[in-house]
Every structure is written in C-alpha cells, then in structure tokens.
Design a protein around this motif. Structure first.
Motif, PDB file in Angstrom:
ATOM      1  N   ALA A  83      49.871  37.173  45.386  1.00  0.00           N
ATOM      2  CA  ALA A  83      49.785  35.785  44.915  1.00  0.00           C
ATOM      3  C   ALA A  83      49.556  34.826  46.087  1.00  0.00           C
ATOM      4  O   ALA A  83      48.769  33.875  45.987  1.00  0.00           O
ATOM      5  N   ASP A  84      50.234  35.089  47.211  1.00  0.00           N
ATOM      6  CA  ASP A  84      50.053  34.210  48.386  1.00  0.00           C
ATOM      7  C   ASP A  84      48.612  34.279  48.871  1.00  0.00           C
ATOM      8  O   ASP A  84      48.006  33.264  49.213  1.00  0.00           O
ATOM      9  N   ARG A  85      48.076  35.477  48.894  1.00  0.00           N
ATOM     10  CA  ARG A  85      46.692  35.624  49.356  1.00  0.00           C
ATOM     11  C   ARG A  85      45.730  34.924  48.386  1.00  0.00           C
ATOM     12  O   ARG A  85      44.779  34.256  48.803  1.00  0.00           O
ATOM     13  N   ALA A  86      46.003  35.105  47.093  1.00  0.00           N
ATOM     14  CA  ALA A  86      45.141  34.479  46.080  1.00  0.00           C
ATOM     15  C   ALA A  86      45.153  32.957  46.263  1.00  0.00           C
ATOM     16  O   ALA A  86      44.114  32.292  46.178  1.00  0.00           O
ATOM     17  N   LYS A  87      46.339  32.414  46.536  1.00  0.00           N
ATOM     18  CA  LYS A  87      46.470  30.961  46.710  1.00  0.00           C
ATOM     19  C   LYS A  87      45.752  30.510  47.988  1.00  0.00           C
ATOM     20  O   LYS A  87      44.955  29.558  47.959  1.00  0.00           O
ATOM     21  N   ASP A  88      46.025  31.201  49.086  1.00  0.00           N
ATOM     22  CA  ASP A  88      45.418  30.825  50.374  1.00  0.00           C
ATOM     23  C   ASP A  88      43.898  30.820  50.295  1.00  0.00           C
ATOM     24  O   ASP A  88      43.245  29.972  50.882  1.00  0.00           O
ATOM     25  N   ARG A  89      43.340  31.803  49.618  1.00  0.00           N
ATOM     26  CA  ARG A  89      41.880  31.949  49.625  1.00  0.00           C
ATOM     27  C   ARG A  89      41.231  31.416  48.358  1.00  0.00           C
ATOM     28  O   ARG A  89      40.024  31.556  48.164  1.00  0.00           O
ATOM     29  N   ASP A  90      42.066  30.872  47.462  1.00  0.00           N
ATOM     30  CA  ASP A  90      41.580  30.324  46.194  1.00  0.00           C
ATOM     31  C   ASP A  90      40.741  31.356  45.419  1.00  0.00           C
ATOM     32  O   ASP A  90      39.609  31.087  45.022  1.00  0.00           O
ATOM     33  N   VAL A  91      41.314  32.545  45.274  1.00  0.00           N
ATOM     34  CA  VAL A  91      40.633  33.609  44.523  1.00  0.00           C
ATOM     35  C   VAL A  91      41.580  34.111  43.435  1.00  0.00           C
ATOM     36  O   VAL A  91      42.758  33.750  43.387  1.00  0.00           O
ATOM     37  N   SER A  92      41.037  34.963  42.559  1.00  0.00           N
ATOM     38  CA  SER A  92      41.864  35.510  41.478  1.00  0.00           C
ATOM     39  C   SER A  92      42.862  36.519  42.039  1.00  0.00           C
ATOM     40  O   SER A  92      42.695  37.034  43.157  1.00  0.00           O
ATOM     41  N   LEU A  93      43.889  36.833  41.227  1.00  0.00           N
ATOM     42  CA  LEU A  93      44.856  37.849  41.643  1.00  0.00           C
ATOM     43  C   LEU A  93      44.148  39.180  41.844  1.00  0.00           C
ATOM     44  O   LEU A  93      44.494  39.960  42.727  1.00  0.00           O
ATOM     45  N   ARG A  94      43.124  39.457  41.015  1.00  0.00           N
ATOM     46  CA  ARG A  94      42.419  40.730  41.159  1.00  0.00           C
ATOM     47  C   ARG A  94      41.685  40.802  42.502  1.00  0.00           C
ATOM     48  O   ARG A  94      41.773  41.783  43.219  1.00  0.00           O
ATOM     49  N   GLN A  95      40.982  39.698  42.825  1.00  0.00           N
ATOM     50  CA  GLN A  95      40.254  39.684  44.101  1.00  0.00           C
ATOM     51  C   GLN A  95      41.244  39.882  45.256  1.00  0.00           C
ATOM     52  O   GLN A  95      41.003  40.673  46.171  1.00  0.00           O
ATOM     53  N   ALA A  96      42.375  39.185  45.175  1.00  0.00           N
ATOM     54  CA  ALA A  96      43.358  39.274  46.265  1.00  0.00           C
ATOM     55  C   ALA A  96      43.944  40.685  46.359  1.00  0.00           C
ATOM     56  O   ALA A  96      44.110  41.221  47.464  1.00  0.00           O
ATOM     57  N   ALA A  97      44.234  41.300  45.215  1.00  0.00           N
ATOM     58  CA  ALA A  97      44.818  42.658  45.233  1.00  0.00           C
ATOM     59  C   ALA A  97      43.808  43.657  45.802  1.00  0.00           C
ATOM     60  O   ALA A  97      44.161  44.520  46.614  1.00  0.00           O
ATOM     61  N   TYR A  98      42.555  43.543  45.387  1.00  0.00           N
ATOM     62  CA  TYR A  98      41.522  44.439  45.932  1.00  0.00           C
ATOM     63  C   TYR A  98      41.404  44.250  47.440  1.00  0.00           C
ATOM     64  O   TYR A  98      41.318  45.208  48.193  1.00  0.00           O
ATOM     65  N   GLU A  99      41.389  43.010  47.870  1.00  0.00           N
ATOM     66  CA  GLU A  99      41.216  42.756  49.306  1.00  0.00           C
ATOM     67  C   GLU A  99      42.344  43.383  50.116  1.00  0.00           C
ATOM     68  O   GLU A  99      42.108  44.017  51.143  1.00  0.00           O
ATOM     69  N   LEU A 100      43.578  43.213  49.616  1.00  0.00           N
ATOM     70  CA  LEU A 100      44.717  43.795  50.337  1.00  0.00           C
ATOM     71  C   LEU A 100      44.581  45.306  50.432  1.00  0.00           C
ATOM     72  O   LEU A 100      44.774  45.903  51.489  1.00  0.00           O
TER      73      LEU A 100
END
Ligand code: NAD
Length: 433
Positions: A401-418
């Motif tokens: 969620a923190d990554r999604a917020k920082d980068r203004d992306v969806s939770l899915r995008q953030a989870a994939y990126e991690l």
C-alpha cells in the motif's frame, strides 16, 4: 424453497487470447516495464528468465476404476522459479487442468511467495479429472499414483506441494503416505496442508480465506469503511470461500450472497454463515440451505455489495461482466479471477482491487509455518499461528500500500513491482552458470 441449478462451469468468453499463461506473461511484462530491468541488469536476460518456467513435466496416469475398466488422465507439475527458495505450489484436481493453466498458476505462485516474503519459489501441479465424480477408493488410488509419479521431483528442500482446488488434508495425507511407503521414512516437510495428526499446522485449513479478510480489513480501514456496517459477497464456497465467510462473520460483516458450482444464494439481511458452512459440509454444496433465496450462480458476482471476494477459479471477472460489478472493493481469494482488461476497467472506475498475489497469500504463509514446524518437530498453538499470520499479512499489505501511494499506482502494480524487484535481485546475485 426453490433452487436454481446452473450448468457446469464453462470458460467465460474473455475476448482475449486463449492461453492463460500468455495473458499472465503479458500482464507481468506490463507491470515490469517501469522497473527497466533490462537497463538495470543489461545483457542478463532477466525478463526472459523470469517469464520462462524452469521445468514442465507431464504424466500419463492410468487408473483402474471400481468396475474394472481403465481410464487415462493427464497430469502435470510445473516448477517455474526457485531463485528465492524451493519450489512451492498447490495441486489442483479439476477438468480445466492443462499444461498452460499450470504454467500460469506456477508463474503467479512465485510472484506470490515473493510478495509474501516466504523463502520459496513457485510451482503448480494437477490432474485433469472430474475428481468429485470418482469413488473414494478411486480417488485414493489416483492420488497415490500421482504421488509416486512425483516422487523424486518433489521434496522438503526441492519442491513442496500443497492443496488447491478439489484437494485438501485427505489428499495431502495420501500423498505423504505414498512417499513414506516408497522411502520407508517420514519426511513431513515435503508437503503442506496435512491433517494435524500427520504434522499439519493449526490454522492452515482456514489460512487463505482468513488471510484475505485480514488484508481486506486493513484496506477497508484505510478507505474509512467499518466492516460491521458493510456487506460482502463470495463467489466459490470451498476452502477459501468458507474461510473468508467465517472471518467476515467473526468481524461482524454481513455476508449477503454466496455461490458455488451448483448455484447461488442471497439474503440481504445476511446469510447464517455458520449454518451455511455446516450445510455445505453435510451436503457438499450451498444449494438447498434454508433461509436464503436461490439465485443464479453468476448473478452473485454482480450483486450490490461493499466487498466482493472471488474465490472460485480464474477469469471470473471479465470484460463481459465488469461493468455490472457493484462492489467497492474486490479482494481476490482465487488466483487470476480478474482478466487484465477487466482489471483496467475497474481501475478506471475507481474500484479498489486487492490482487491475488497479495490477498490470498495466507495459505502459503501458514504452509511456510507448517514446513518450519515440521523441520523442528515442535508445534505452535492455533493462537500463535493466527497471530504470526496476522502480523505478516498486515506488514505485507502495508509495504504494498505504501508503494502504491508513493508511486500513485494500483495495489496490483505495486505488488508486482515488489515481487519482480525481489526476484530480479536474487537472480542476478546467484549468477547464471
Ligand atoms: P475448492 O475446490 O475448495 O473450492 C472451489 C469452489 O469454487 C467450490 O465451492 C466450487 O463449487 C466453486 N466454483 C467452481 N466454479 C465456480 C463458478 N463458476 N461459480 C461459482 N463457484 C464456482 O478450492 P479452493 O482451495 O477454495 O480454491 C479456490 C481458489 O483459490 C482457486 O483459484 C485456488 O487456486 C485459490 N487458492 C487456494 C488456496 C488454498 O489454500 N486452498 C490458496 C491460494 C489460492
């Protein structure tokens, strides 16, 4: 009361390429794009390596039926990636099982273990069979035959299977028994999701559904929603669906509609979850449970609610029904329940989707706990397991969620990126030879 019987499950028309693995790979590459891995690790073939399975094995299984006839089934084990640890992934016994489906599932599995932060890679296996139609002794013979075919391929430090669709504690016990007979020794840690008296973990049976709702609770809290005032709908009432229903009910959320392969049920005042679970355990289906209106199986998905939990099979939310979805949050209990195109529509409409590779990691997290307990032969209480599960699910959600917020992306995008970052790093650290 009347019940509505719906026809057997069919592949929804998604309007996309037939290969679920090709679609999974396309989605992965899209999410990997901002990470510029080919620039970060030039000439290392990282993306190709991450999207190509390490090993795919297919088997022919022969089964003598109770009437003396012989039937042949296809079975598979796909070991996708073990850069973060031994392969890990469930066994599915279902007519939809194909090499392509297993590849997609194994692919998602290694992303999932990376998001979950457990020391495993990803695998998946299964048999293309209408498993519920077999007798008990046919089921045992087929499962043990499959276990013997997998012998040598799987192991506590190489590849650790677990339950998935149509498999559970009973099948895990049969498999362990087949390997014990073959080896003459117990190696409990080579399979998870076992019964408690064979080295299973407290809390494993409900872990995936419960984990989903732990995460959903955090998401709802972040969105200012009080679960006690919310309504939920669950598609699929097997291991994951029942676990989710139980936890929603425990948290005071009203479960107003559920479905399984045979039909749907609706009660806008809230279904009696305990009675529904007991009815399903007794009869094998939700159909016929009192104090609920029978509705079409697929209408459940588009029922107005706060939370929708798809917990059946992949490709349930597609371009064909996505505009009818009325939920505010979709929490993916199943693997791959939302097609990529449908996901884009939901994102545009502002529907929050908690992605499978985050939402349904409770199962693999408690499988990891089971593996740890098997190695030490020292077992934790139910409370200890649930506390550890809760801590991990919340911490993992916060990172995403923190990554999604920082980068203004969806939770899915953030989870994939991690996940992609973690695995890419491990790949390059271990070298290529
Ligand atoms: P299960 O076999 O216990 O239950 C599946 C349920 O889905 C059954 O109730 C079945 O009747 C229902 N179903 C099938 N097709 C349907 C349809 N078209 N409409 C409505 N209901 C339908 O399987 P499970 O273990 O609960 O797994 C469900 C999903 O969760 C799968 O995608 C699986 O890969 C995923 N998953 C399972 C686990 C686990 O620990 N079991 C962990 C992570 C993810």
């Amino acid at each position: 009361m009347t019940t509505t019987m719906t026809p057997p499950v069919q592949e929804p028309t998604t309007g996309l390429a037939d290969s679920v693995f090709d679609r999974a790979r396309t989605t992965f590459l899209k999410f990997a794009e901002p990470l510029k891995l080919n620039e970060k690790y030039p000439g290392r073939g990282v993306l190709e390596r991450m999207t190509t399975p390490d090993k795919t094995v297919s088997f022919r299984l022969s089964l003598e039926m109770d009437d003396g006839t012989v039937r042949i089934f296809k079975a598979y084990r796909v070991q996708f990636n073990d850069d973060l640890g031994p392969y890990k992934g469930g066994l599915r016994f279902h007519p939809s099982v194909t090499e392509d489906e297993m590849k997609a599932m194994a692919f998602w599995m290694y992303l999932k273990t990376a998001v979950a932060g457990v020391p495993f890679g990803g695998a998946k296996g299964g048999i293309a069979v209408d498993y519920p139609s077999l007798s008990r002794s046919e089921k045992e013979r087929l499962t043990k035959r499959f276990a013997l075919m997998l012998h040598g391929l799987v192991g506590a430090s190489t590849d650790i299977p677990a339950p998935d669709v149509n498999t559970g504690q009973r099948e895990m016990a049969w498999m362990l028994d087949a390997w014990r007979m073959a080896d003459g020794t117990y190696s409990r840690a080579m399979i998870t999701g076992k019964p408690l008296d064979m080295g299973g973990s407290e809390g494993r049976a409900e872990a995936t559904g419960r984990g989903c709702i732990i995460t959903l609770g955090e998401v709802a809290g972040d969105m200012g929603m009080d679960m006690k005032r919310c309504t939920a709908v669950i598609q699929g009432f097997g291991n994951v669906g029942r676990g989710a229903a139980h936890e929603l009910h425990r948290r005071g959320c009203k479960v107003i509609a559920v479905s399984d392969i045979n039909g749907g049920l609706l009660n806008l005042s809230g279904l009696d979850v305990e009675a529904l679970i007991a009815h399903t355990q007794r009869t094998g289906s939700i159909v016929g449970c009192p104090n609920a209106k029978a509705i079409d199986r697929d209408l459940v998905l588009t029922t107005r609610c706060d939370f929708l939990i798809p917990a059946a099979l992949e490709d349930s939310i597609t371009i064909n029904n996505v505009n009818d979805i009325q939920a505010k949050i979709i929490c993916e209990g199943a693997n791959g329940p939302t097609t990529h195109k449908a996901d884009e529509v939901l994102h545009r409409k502002g529907v929050c989707v908690v992605p499978d590779i985050l939402a349904n990691t409770g199962g693999v997290i408690v499988s990891y706990f089971e593996w740890v307990q098997n190695h030490q032969e020292l077992y934790w209480t139910h409370e200890e397991v649930i506390e550890k599960l809760t801590t991990r699910m919340i911490a993992n959600y916060r990172k995403v969620a923190d990554r999604a917020k920082d980068r203004d992306v969806s939770l899915r995008q953030a989870a994939y990126e991690l996940a992609i970052e973690r695995i890419a790093h491990a790949i390059t650290e271990r070298g290529v030879q």
